[in-house]
Scaffold this active site. Structure first.
Site, PDB file in Angstrom:
ATOM      1  N   SER A 105       0.820  -1.205   0.000  1.00  0.00           N
ATOM      2  CA  SER A 105       0.000   0.000   0.000  1.00  0.00           C
ATOM      3  C   SER A 105       0.859   1.261   0.000  1.00  0.00           C
ATOM      4  O   SER A 105       1.918   1.311   0.635  1.00  0.00           O
ATOM      5  CB  SER A 105      -0.897   0.016   1.248  1.00  0.00           C
ATOM      6  OG  SER A 105      -1.575   1.253   1.374  1.00  0.00           O
ATOM      7  N   GLN A 124       0.674  -0.595  -4.844  1.00  0.00           N
ATOM      8  CA  GLN A 124      -0.610   0.085  -4.990  1.00  0.00           C
ATOM      9  C   GLN A 124      -0.395   1.582  -4.831  1.00  0.00           C
ATOM     10  O   GLN A 124       0.219   2.036  -3.862  1.00  0.00           O
ATOM     11  CB  GLN A 124      -1.615  -0.418  -3.941  1.00  0.00           C
ATOM     12  CG  GLN A 124      -2.935   0.320  -3.913  1.00  0.00           C
ATOM     13  CD  GLN A 124      -2.950   1.454  -2.904  1.00  0.00           C
ATOM     14  OE1 GLN A 124      -2.197   1.443  -1.939  1.00  0.00           O
ATOM     15  NE2 GLN A 124      -3.816   2.437  -3.132  1.00  0.00           N
ATOM     16  N   TYR A 126      -2.058   5.393  -4.542  1.00  0.00           N
ATOM     17  CA  TYR A 126      -3.115   6.388  -4.425  1.00  0.00           C
ATOM     18  C   TYR A 126      -2.669   7.635  -5.180  1.00  0.00           C
ATOM     19  O   TYR A 126      -1.484   7.972  -5.203  1.00  0.00           O
ATOM     20  CB  TYR A 126      -3.374   6.745  -2.960  1.00  0.00           C
ATOM     21  CG  TYR A 126      -4.214   5.751  -2.207  1.00  0.00           C
ATOM     22  CD1 TYR A 126      -5.522   5.483  -2.598  1.00  0.00           C
ATOM     23  CD2 TYR A 126      -3.719   5.091  -1.081  1.00  0.00           C
ATOM     24  CE1 TYR A 126      -6.308   4.580  -1.900  1.00  0.00           C
ATOM     25  CE2 TYR A 126      -4.489   4.189  -0.377  1.00  0.00           C
ATOM     26  CZ  TYR A 126      -5.793   3.940  -0.790  1.00  0.00           C
ATOM     27  OH  TYR A 126      -6.561   3.046  -0.110  1.00  0.00           O
ATOM     28  N   THR A 152      -5.329   2.813  -7.397  1.00  0.00           N
ATOM     29  CA  THR A 152      -6.668   2.815  -6.823  1.00  0.00           C
ATOM     30  C   THR A 152      -7.393   4.077  -7.253  1.00  0.00           C
ATOM     31  O   THR A 152      -6.900   5.193  -7.043  1.00  0.00           O
ATOM     32  CB  THR A 152      -6.596   2.735  -5.284  1.00  0.00           C
ATOM     33  OG1 THR A 152      -6.013   1.480  -4.919  1.00  0.00           O
ATOM     34  CG2 THR A 152      -7.976   2.839  -4.667  1.00  0.00           C
ATOM     35  N   ARG A 161     -16.320   7.152   7.403  1.00  0.00           N
ATOM     36  CA  ARG A 161     -16.305   5.926   8.205  1.00  0.00           C
ATOM     37  C   ARG A 161     -16.636   6.276   9.644  1.00  0.00           C
ATOM     38  O   ARG A 161     -15.794   6.743  10.414  1.00  0.00           O
ATOM     39  CB  ARG A 161     -14.946   5.237   8.055  1.00  0.00           C
ATOM     40  CG  ARG A 161     -14.666   4.916   6.583  1.00  0.00           C
ATOM     41  CD  ARG A 161     -13.271   4.474   6.285  1.00  0.00           C
ATOM     42  NE  ARG A 161     -13.052   4.446   4.828  1.00  0.00           N
ATOM     43  CZ  ARG A 161     -11.899   4.167   4.238  1.00  0.00           C
ATOM     44  NH1 ARG A 161     -10.832   3.881   4.976  1.00  0.00           N
ATOM     45  NH2 ARG A 161     -11.810   4.178   2.925  1.00  0.00           N
ATOM     46  N   LYS A 228      -7.728  -0.381  -9.878  1.00  0.00           N
ATOM     47  CA  LYS A 228      -8.515  -0.945  -8.771  1.00  0.00           C
ATOM     48  C   LYS A 228      -9.634   0.004  -8.356  1.00  0.00           C
ATOM     49  O   LYS A 228      -9.411   1.199  -8.189  1.00  0.00           O
ATOM     50  CB  LYS A 228      -7.603  -1.206  -7.567  1.00  0.00           C
ATOM     51  CG  LYS A 228      -8.297  -1.827  -6.362  1.00  0.00           C
ATOM     52  CD  LYS A 228      -7.292  -2.099  -5.261  1.00  0.00           C
ATOM     53  CE  LYS A 228      -7.903  -2.821  -4.083  1.00  0.00           C
ATOM     54  NZ  LYS A 228      -8.850  -1.955  -3.331  1.00  0.00           N
ATOM     55  N   HIS A 252     -13.963  -1.285  -2.415  1.00  0.00           N
ATOM     56  CA  HIS A 252     -13.074  -0.896  -1.322  1.00  0.00           C
ATOM     57  C   HIS A 252     -13.528  -1.510   0.002  1.00  0.00           C
ATOM     58  O   HIS A 252     -13.425  -0.900   1.071  1.00  0.00           O
ATOM     59  CB  HIS A 252     -13.004   0.630  -1.195  1.00  0.00           C
ATOM     60  CG  HIS A 252     -11.645   1.146  -0.835  1.00  0.00           C
ATOM     61  ND1 HIS A 252     -10.737   1.581  -1.758  1.00  0.00           N
ATOM     62  CD2 HIS A 252     -11.035   1.272   0.369  1.00  0.00           C
ATOM     63  CE1 HIS A 252      -9.628   1.982  -1.154  1.00  0.00           C
ATOM     64  NE2 HIS A 252      -9.788   1.800   0.148  1.00  0.00           N
ATOM     65  N   ARG A 255     -15.980   0.481   2.102  1.00  0.00           N
ATOM     66  CA  ARG A 255     -15.447   1.618   2.854  1.00  0.00           C
ATOM     67  C   ARG A 255     -15.530   2.943   2.089  1.00  0.00           C
ATOM     68  O   ARG A 255     -15.071   3.965   2.591  1.00  0.00           O
ATOM     69  CB  ARG A 255     -13.992   1.329   3.242  1.00  0.00           C
ATOM     70  CG  ARG A 255     -13.872   0.216   4.264  1.00  0.00           C
ATOM     71  CD  ARG A 255     -12.495  -0.402   4.306  1.00  0.00           C
ATOM     72  NE  ARG A 255     -11.491   0.390   4.997  1.00  0.00           N
ATOM     73  CZ  ARG A 255     -11.291   0.412   6.314  1.00  0.00           C
ATOM     74  NH1 ARG A 255     -12.078  -0.310   7.112  1.00  0.00           N
ATOM     75  NH2 ARG A 255     -10.322   1.134   6.854  1.00  0.00           N
ATOM     76  N   ASP A 283     -11.944  -7.908  -5.276  1.00  0.00           N
ATOM     77  CA  ASP A 283     -11.838  -7.922  -3.821  1.00  0.00           C
ATOM     78  C   ASP A 283     -13.140  -7.392  -3.225  1.00  0.00           C
ATOM     79  O   ASP A 283     -14.064  -7.029  -3.944  1.00  0.00           O
ATOM     80  CB  ASP A 283     -10.605  -7.159  -3.324  1.00  0.00           C
ATOM     81  CG  ASP A 283     -10.780  -5.648  -3.266  1.00  0.00           C
ATOM     82  OD1 ASP A 283     -11.857  -5.118  -3.609  1.00  0.00           O
ATOM     83  OD2 ASP A 283      -9.804  -4.978  -2.876  1.00  0.00           O
ATOM     84  N   GLY A 285     -15.292  -8.432   0.521  1.00  0.00           N
ATOM     85  CA  GLY A 285     -16.192  -9.450   1.038  1.00  0.00           C
ATOM     86  C   GLY A 285     -15.642 -10.856   1.047  1.00  0.00           C
ATOM     87  O   GLY A 285     -16.331 -11.785   1.485  1.00  0.00           O
ATOM     88  N   ARG A 287     -14.024 -13.997   2.342  1.00  0.00           N
ATOM     89  CA  ARG A 287     -13.796 -14.478   3.699  1.00  0.00           C
ATOM     90  C   ARG A 287     -13.409 -15.951   3.775  1.00  0.00           C
ATOM     91  O   ARG A 287     -13.290 -16.504   4.869  1.00  0.00           O
ATOM     92  CB  ARG A 287     -15.053 -14.260   4.563  1.00  0.00           C
ATOM     93  CG  ARG A 287     -15.451 -12.798   4.739  1.00  0.00           C
ATOM     94  CD  ARG A 287     -14.432 -12.023   5.563  1.00  0.00           C
ATOM     95  NE  ARG A 287     -14.811 -10.635   5.743  1.00  0.00           N
ATOM     96  CZ  ARG A 287     -14.453  -9.632   4.945  1.00  0.00           C
ATOM     97  NH1 ARG A 287     -13.708  -9.891   3.874  1.00  0.00           N
ATOM     98  NH2 ARG A 287     -14.833  -8.398   5.193  1.00  0.00           N
ATOM     99  N   GLY A 306      -8.144  -9.485   1.981  1.00  0.00           N
ATOM    100  CA  GLY A 306      -7.760  -8.371   2.829  1.00  0.00           C
ATOM    101  C   GLY A 306      -7.959  -8.591   4.307  1.00  0.00           C
ATOM    102  O   GLY A 306      -7.117  -9.185   4.977  1.00  0.00           O
ATOM    103  N   ARG A 307      -9.100  -8.148   4.832  1.00  0.00           N
ATOM    104  CA  ARG A 307      -9.318  -8.129   6.279  1.00  0.00           C
ATOM    105  C   ARG A 307      -8.977  -9.447   6.983  1.00  0.00           C
ATOM    106  O   ARG A 307      -8.379  -9.420   8.068  1.00  0.00           O
ATOM    107  CB  ARG A 307     -10.773  -7.763   6.575  1.00  0.00           C
ATOM    108  CG  ARG A 307     -11.121  -6.290   6.396  1.00  0.00           C
ATOM    109  CD  ARG A 307     -12.569  -6.075   6.835  1.00  0.00           C
ATOM    110  NE  ARG A 307     -13.025  -4.708   6.719  1.00  0.00           N
ATOM    111  CZ  ARG A 307     -13.698  -4.206   5.687  1.00  0.00           C
ATOM    112  NH1 ARG A 307     -13.935  -4.982   4.617  1.00  0.00           N
ATOM    113  NH2 ARG A 307     -14.116  -2.957   5.677  1.00  0.00           N
TER     114      ARG A 307
END
Length: 352
Positions: A105, A124, A126, A152, A161, A228, A252, A255, A283, A285, A287, A306-307
């Site tokens: 990132s 990645q 920004y 991105t 958020r 992305k 995202h 987010r 990407d 969701g 899991r 990710g998460r």
């Protein structure tokens, strides 16, 4: 031993400060899109084939010219030292051991050069207000041996958020945006009713990015370019026409725009729009390994995770988590009767 990604999240919740947990878990607005990502994945059905005569499926694939051991990559995620003192370095080493690329990132908490030394990496990007600094990041990624650039495009501003706002979330002093080290002061100043991280990105990120900027970037580097944050098929087509060799269908992780379509629901129309003209990744969701197989069956070339990996990082279980992911993908392919990823792409899908 944890045997699902949900288990890592539960373990991480017990050891992380509540504000950090919310920073990772939260979405924008009322978190409608965050929830929709999971609802949409859960509704996808697969029709398995039988009597396939296989005992060990081939999980390898080629994405943006690189052959990888599993059809997954580590998604770009900011400030991983919030989760573990070794942060990105530890997760990158685990990815390298698993044979998959690590996407660094722009907002990593270690310099991109240190991370790239640990694993085969993409970078990645920004879009920054400071064009000179943006260009220097591209050059640093090239010099560090990154094999692809992922820009991105869905963050003209950071989504609101509310968990971070309510927590007045700010970075601790020992966590910085290491690639933007002279620009992170705002991110450390807690202000009631505000997210310090959002304040920092508002000052650093350029909101008025256009297709002309993307075309400039394409002409500024020899690295393969992935875009992305694409959800509309028209944007996917235009990204390819602008020189992208990959698009990432992504909201995202819920987010950014609350109320956006689930990434898995956007995938099929994007694939239809660009055919075989470039790789299509997904990407948001994801899991489990079964989710990976569902995305591949719907046309994805590979999937960014990710998460779940952040939760595993928080409990010092990154290597173990990649093992869980590999087993889940392998088992799903066997149970679906798929010898390789081409067979996965041929599975019949539906909606529950």
């Amino acid at each position: 031993m944890v045997d699902t990604f949900d288990g890592y999240e539960q373990e991480a919740a017990a050891v992380l400060p509540a504000a950090v947990r919310d920073f990772v878990a939260g979405g924008s607005g009322s978190e409608t899109t965050l929830r929709r990502n999971r609802t949409a994945f859960d509704s996808v059905t697969l029709t398995p084939r039988v009597l396939a005569g296989i005992d060990e499926p081939d999980t390898t694939c080629t994405v943006l010219g690189s052959t990888i051991a599993l059809p997954t990559l580590v998604a770009p995620m900011a400030y991983q030292r919030l989760l573990h003192p070794e942060g990105e370095l530890l997760l990158a080493r685990a990815a390298a051991d698993a044979g998959i690329p690590y996407v660094i990132s722009t907002l990593s908490s270690f310099p991109l050069e240190k991370i790239a030394a640990e694993a085969p990496s993409w970078f990645q990007l920004y879009w920054l207000r400071d064009r000179e600094l943006l260009t220097s990041l591209v050059r640093r990624a090239e010099d560090a041996g990154c094999t692809a650039l992922m820009v991105t495009v869905d963050v003209p501003v950071m989504g609101r958020r509310l968990r971070d706002v309510r927590n007045a979330f700010a970075l601790p002093e020992d966590v910085v945006a290491a690639n933007l080290v002279d620009m992170t002061t705002e991110a450390h100043v807690a202000v009631p009713g505000l997210s310090a991280v959002a304040a920092h990105t508002a000052s650093a990120f350029e909101p008025a990015v256009s297709w002309r900027d993307l075309e400039w970037l394409r002409g500024s580097t020899e690295l393969p370019l992935a875009v992305k944050g694409v959800l509309d098929p028209r944007d996917a087509r235009r990204a390819v026409d602008a020189g992208a060799v990959g698009v990432v269908v992504s909201n995202h992780g819920g987010r950014q725009l609350d109320g956006a379509i689930a990434s898995i629901d956007a995938l099929g129309p994007v694939v239809d729009a660009i055919g075989n003209d470039c790789d299509v990744l997904l990407d948001s969701g994801v899991r489990s390994g079964i989710d990976v197989v569902k995305a591949l069956a719907l046309g994805a070339s590979a999937v960014l995770v990710g998460r779940p990996l952040l939760w595993a990082l928080a409990v010092d279980a990154a290597d173990e988590a990649f093992g869980v992911l590999r087993r889940e993908v392998r088992d799903a392919m066997l149970l679906a009767g798929c010898a390789d990823l081409a067979a996965v792409a041929g599975l019949t899908t539906g909606r529950a």
